[in-house]
Scaffold this active site. Structure first.
Site, PDB file in Angstrom:
ATOM      1  N   ASP A 133      -6.301  -9.275  -5.701  1.00 36.10           N
ATOM      2  CA  ASP A 133      -5.328  -8.721  -4.749  1.00 36.10           C
ATOM      3  C   ASP A 133      -6.046  -7.959  -3.628  1.00 36.10           C
ATOM      4  OD1 ASP A 133      -2.790  -8.383  -3.759  1.00 36.10           O
ATOM      5  OD2 ASP A 133      -2.299  -6.663  -5.019  1.00 36.10           O
ATOM      6  N   LYS A 180      -0.211   7.351  -9.835  1.00 34.89           N
ATOM      7  CA  LYS A 180       0.453   6.052  -9.862  1.00 34.89           C
ATOM      8  C   LYS A 180       1.368   5.990 -11.080  1.00 34.89           C
ATOM      9  CE  LYS A 180      -0.546   1.101  -9.506  1.00 34.89           C
ATOM     10  NZ  LYS A 180      -1.624   0.103  -9.436  1.00 34.89           N
ATOM     11  N   HIS A 201       3.098   1.947  -2.519  1.00 31.71           N
ATOM     12  CA  HIS A 201       3.598   1.144  -3.631  1.00 31.71           C
ATOM     13  C   HIS A 201       2.532   0.134  -3.994  1.00 31.71           C
ATOM     14  CE1 HIS A 201       7.732   2.698  -3.278  1.00 31.71           C
ATOM     15  NE2 HIS A 201       7.500   2.699  -1.976  1.00 31.71           N
ATOM     16  N   GLY A 202       2.026   0.220  -5.222  1.00 29.71           N
ATOM     17  CA  GLY A 202       1.021  -0.725  -5.680  1.00 29.71           C
ATOM     18  C   GLY A 202       1.659  -1.805  -6.520  1.00 29.71           C
ATOM     19  N   PHE A 242       3.282  -3.238  -9.333  1.00 27.34           N
ATOM     20  CA  PHE A 242       4.038  -2.754 -10.481  1.00 27.34           C
ATOM     21  C   PHE A 242       4.040  -1.237 -10.606  1.00 27.34           C
ATOM     22  CE2 PHE A 242       2.107  -6.874 -11.553  1.00 27.34           C
ATOM     23  CZ  PHE A 242       3.253  -7.643 -11.597  1.00 27.34           C
TER      24      PHE A 242
END
Length: 699
Positions: free
Chosen positions: A492, A398, A377-378, A380
Site C-alpha cells: 500500500d 490508530k 484514516h488508515g 481498517f
C-alpha cells in the site's frame, strides 16, 4: 451570587509578606481571590474559573487583554545589588475558533502599572506601536510570524526586553509543541537575581523538561522602572478569533541569594475525566524531610516507653496487613488471568511489542477519541492525535475498526512493524487491547502526510525536500525488501501513507496490508488490495504481491512528487499520471512533467534523473523494474539510470500464462474471495478460466 461564590472558592489568596525580609511574594490560582486579579481590556473570567485573555470576536476584528496580580511584587531593594529571583509556572491553551484565524499570541509580563493594555496583533497587548514603553519584560508565546518584529515563525517563544524584537528566541517546532493545537501547554520561567539568568521551559507534560527552550543572561534591574512591578499575562489577536486561556498560574519570588525554588508543577490530573480541570497540590513545606525524620523518631521512642504490649499490637497489625496484601495479590492475579483468557491470549502474541498502554491512558490522551482529534484514516482504522498524560509526548493513536477483518489487519500490522527498525519507518511506541478495542501508538509526524503537503498546504514543498523524501522512502523499501530477515511486501505504497516530520524527513507507515514472505519464495495469491493509480498491472491480474509491485507503486509516488499531480485525476486533469508521463517521454518533452509551482527552483539534472527513475519503476513488465536498492543509488547519483525506452513497454503475459496464474490464484484464495464490496471499496473484475475474479482496491 452563586457563581461568584464558586469562583471565589476556586481562587483564594496566599500572598505572603512574612517577617523574613528575604521573602517577597508567593501565590497561585488555587488560593487566589477574585479581588486579587485585575482584568483589563478583553480579559475575562470563564465559567470554570480560568482566565481568558481575548474574546470571540468576529473576523477581521482584533483585540487585546491583560490579567495582573493586583498587588505589585517587589523586584528591587535599595542597597541590594541583585534583583529578586522568581519562579513561575503556568498552563495555557490557544484555540482557533475560525479557520481564517491567523494568530496573535500571549505573554507572561512584568509591567510597571496595572492600567495599560498594549496594542493587538504582533504587540500581544504588551506594548504599543505609537509610544515606546520602558520598564517592560516579557516572555512571549507567539502564534503569528511578524516580519516587522523579525519573528522566526508562527510557533515560538521569545524574551522581550523593552522591545517586541525578541532578545532571544526558541523554536517550539524543535520540541514538538504546537501553540495553536488547542491542547494545554505548560511553561516554567525561572529567573536568578544573583546570577542574572533566565530559563524558560515548555512542555505538554506536567513534568518540567530537562532542557530549557530559552536560556539567557540579563540584569532585570535595567528593564524595570519601579522597585515593585505588576506580574501577569497579556494576549492579542490580529483579525482573528483566536482565544488565549490561562488555566493555572503559580508564582514565587525571594531576595535570598541562597534560595532554590522547589519546582512548581500541578499534581496528577483527575483520573476519570478525559479533559480534567486544573487541580494542583498545595505547596509542601521546605522542611518536610526533617518533619518526617522527627516523626519517625517519636514513634520509635513511644514504642520503647509503652513496652511489649505496643510491640505485640504492631506485629498483629502487620500480620493482618500482610495477609490482606496476599489476598489482594491473589485476587488481582486471578482477575488478570481470566481477563487474558477472554482476550484469547492476545497479550502473549504481542509480548515482543515495545509497550502496552492502558485504554484509560489513550482515551485521556485523545480526549475520549474526540472527532476533532482525527488526523487521518488508515487501512481498517482511524488515526487520532494524542498527548500522553504521563509524559506529555505527542503521539498518533490508530484505532482498529470493529470489523473482524480490521482486527486481522491490525494484528498483522503489529506482528510486522513491531520487529522493524529503520529511520524511515514510522516508529511503533506500543499497543493496547482492552474493552474490545485494539489500539496502536506511533510517533506523531508534525508535518502530516505527503499528500497533504503536496495538495492541501499553502506552502509549496521545495525540490530539496521532495528529493529528500523520495530518497528516504526508497531507503525504507530497500530495507523491507532486502535487509530484513523475512522480506516485507508493503502492498500500500502511496503518498498518504508517507509521513513527514518537522524538517520533512519521510517515514513510511500503515502496515495494515503488509505481508512477510521468505526471501526468494513465491508469494501466495491474495485479494488484491491498494489504491488505484498505484497498483501494478500484474497485481491486478493475479493478486500476487511481490517486491516488484511495491516498486511500481513507488514509481507512481515519484511521478506524483515531481509533478505535483495525483496518480488519478478526473474532471479535465491528466487522467492516469503514469500514462501521461510516459506520453511526455515519448514526445521528448519530459520536463513538462515538472510541478509548475516550483518555477525554476530546482536542479534540472536531479529532476530529470528522478522522472526517469519514476518511469523505470513504472515499467509494465515487472522484470524490467529495478530493485529498491538500485533506486536509492540512482536517486543519490551513485549509479546511472537504466535506459528507459521512449515507447512504453507492454505487459509480457501470454494468454495461457495469464489463465494459469488466475487459476492458481482462485485455487489459493478459496473462500477468501469476496463477491461483494462495501461503500468504502472500489472493484475491478478480471476474467479467466471461465469465471470472474473480483479484485478489491481499498481506497
Amino acid at each position: 451570587m452563586a457563581s461568584f461564590s464558586v469562583i471565589t472558592s476556586y481562587f483564594v489568596l496566599i500572598f505572603i509578606f512574612s517577617g523574613d525580609l528575604s521573602a517577597a511574594a508567593e501565590f497561585d490560582f488555587g488560593t487566589l481571590t477574585l479581588s486579587r486579579l485585575r482584568l483589563l481590556g478583553d480579559a475575562h473570567m470563564t465559567a470554570n474559573g480560568s482566565v481568558r485573555l481575548t474574546r470571540d470576536i468576529g473576523v477581521p476584528n482584533s483585540g487585546a487583554g491583560k490579567v495582573l496580580y493586583s498587588t505589585p511584587v517587589e523586584f528591587r531593594r535599595p542597597g541590594n545589588p541583585s534583583p529578586a529571583s522568581f519562579s513561575t509556572f503556568f498552563s495555557f491553551s490557544v484555540t482557533n475558533l475560525n479557520p481564517s484565524s491567523i494568530g496573535g499570541g500571549l505573554a507572561f509580563v512584568i509591567s510597571p502599572d496595572d492600567e495599560y493594555v498594549g496594542d493587538a496583533g504582533g504587540f500581544l497587548g504588551i506594548m504599543g506601536g505609537e509610544t515606546a514603553r520602558n520598564g517592560v519584560a516579557a516572555v512571549e508565546f507567539d502564534t503569528l510570524m511578524d516580519v516587522e518584529f523579525k519573528d522566526i515563525n508562527g510557533n515560538h517563544v521569545g524574551l522581550d526586553l523593552d522591545s517586541m524584537v525578541s532578545a532571544q528566541v526558541g523554536d517550539l517546532d524543535t520540541i514538538g509543541v504546537d501553540l495553536k493545537s488547542g491542547d494545554q501547554v505548560n511553561s516554567w520561567v525561572d529567573y536568578s537575581g544573583p546570577n542574572q539568568s533566565i530559563k524558560v521551559y515548555v512542555s505538554y507534560s506536567n513534568f518540567k523538561p530537562n532542557e530549557p527552550i530559552i536560556s539567557a543572561n540579563f540584569d532585570l534591574n535595567k528593564y524595570i522602572t519601579n522597585d515593585s512591578m505588576f506580574v501577569g499575562f497579556s494576549g492579542s489577536t490580529q483579525g482573528s478569533t483566536e482565544t488565549h486561556t490561562i488555566e493555572w498560574w503559580s508564582f514565587k519570588s525571594s531576595f535570598d541569594e541562597n534560595t532554590t525554588f522547589e519546582t512548581l508543577a500541578p499534581p496528577q490530573a483527575t483520573a476519570e475525566k478525559s479533559n480534567p480541570p486544573p487541580q494542583f497540590l498545595a505547596p509542601q513545606a521546605s522542611n518536610s524531610s526533617n518533619t518526617n525524620t522527627t516523626s519517625h523518631g517519636r514513634c520509635h521512642n513511644r514504642l520503647c516507653r509503652d513496652g511489649p504490649g505496643a510491640v505485640v499490637g504492631v506485629v498483629t497489625a502487620g500480620a493482618f496487613f500482610l495477609a490482606f496484601c496476599v489476598f489482594a495479590f491473589i485476587y488481582a492475579y486471578n482477575k488478570k488471568f481470566k481477563g487474558d483468557e477472554k482476550n484469547n491470549n492476545l497479550g502473549s502474541d504481542l509480548i515482543k511489542m515495545p509497550k502496552e498502554f492502558s485504554y484509560k491512558e489513550l482515551k485521556l490522551a485523545t480526549k475520549g477519541f474526540d472527532s476533532g482529534k482525527i488526523i487521518g484514516h488508515g487501512a481498517f482504522g482511524t488515526v487520532y492525535k494524542g498527548i500522553l498524560p504521563s509524559t506529555g509526548g505527542v503521539v498518533a493513536v490508530k484505532r482498529c475498526s470493529h470489523a473482524g477483518q480490521g482486527k486481522t489487519e491490525f494484528l498483522s500490522e503489529l506482528s510486522i512493524i513491531g520487529t522493524l527498525r529503520h529511520r524511515n519507518l514510522v516508529r511503533l511506541q506500543g499497543w493496547c487491547h482492552e474493552k474490545g478495542e485494539i489500539l496502536l501508538v506511533y510517533d506523531l509526524m508534525r508535518n502530516g502526510s505527503l499528500d497533504k503537503a503536496l495538495f492541501e498546504s499553502n506552502m509549496v514543498l521545495s525540490w530539496h525536500d521532495r528529493r529528500k523524501i523520495l530518497i528516504g522512502v526508497a531507503s525504507a523499501l530497500s530495507y523491507l525488501h532486502q535487509e530484513c530477515e523475512n522480506q516485507v511486501i508493503h502492498r500500500d505504497i502511496k503518498s498518504s501513507n508517507i509521513m513527514l516530520d518537522e524538517v520533512f524527513n519521510a517515514t513510511l507507515g500503515d502496515f495494515g496490508l503488509a505481508r512477510q514472505v521468505e526471501h526468494d519464495k513465491s508469494p501466495d495469491a491474495t485479494i488484491a488490495a491498494g489504491t488505484m493509480g498505484y497498483l501494478a498491472p500484474e497485481y491486478l491480474l493475479t493478486g500476487r504481491a511481490t517486491d516488484k509491485t511495491d516498486v511500481f507503486s513507488f514509481g507512481a509516488v515519484v511521478l506524483e512528487v515531481v509533478s505535483g499531480r495525483r496518480p488519478i485525476e478526473t474532471g479535465g486533469g491528466v487522467g492516469n499520471l503514469v500514462e501521461w508521463v510516459w506520453g511526455l517521454h515519448r514526445e521528448g518533452d519530459l520536463m513538462a512533467a515538472v510541478d509548475p509551482r516550483l518555477g525554476c527552483e530546482f536542479n534540472e539534472a536531479e529532476m530529470r534523473r528522478a522522472i526517469l527513475v519514476g518511469l523505470a519503476c513504472s515499467n509494465p513488465d515487472p522484470m524490467g523494474r529495478p530493485s529498491m536498492r538500485g533506486v536509492v543509488q540512482m536517486l543519490l547519483g551513485d549509479c546511472d539510470v537504466p535506459i528507459v525506452p521512449r515507447t512504453k513497454p507492454t505487459l509480457s503475459y501470454s494468454t495461457s500464462h495469464l489463465l494459469l496464474s488466475l487459476q492458481d490464484s482462485v485455487s489459493d484464495l478459496n473462500e477468501m474471495i469476496t463477491l461483494s464490496t462495501t461503500s468504502s471499496e472500489n472493484s475491478f473484475s478480471g476474467g479467466g478460466g471461465g469465471g470472474g475474479v473480483e479484485i478489491v482496491m481499498v481506497s
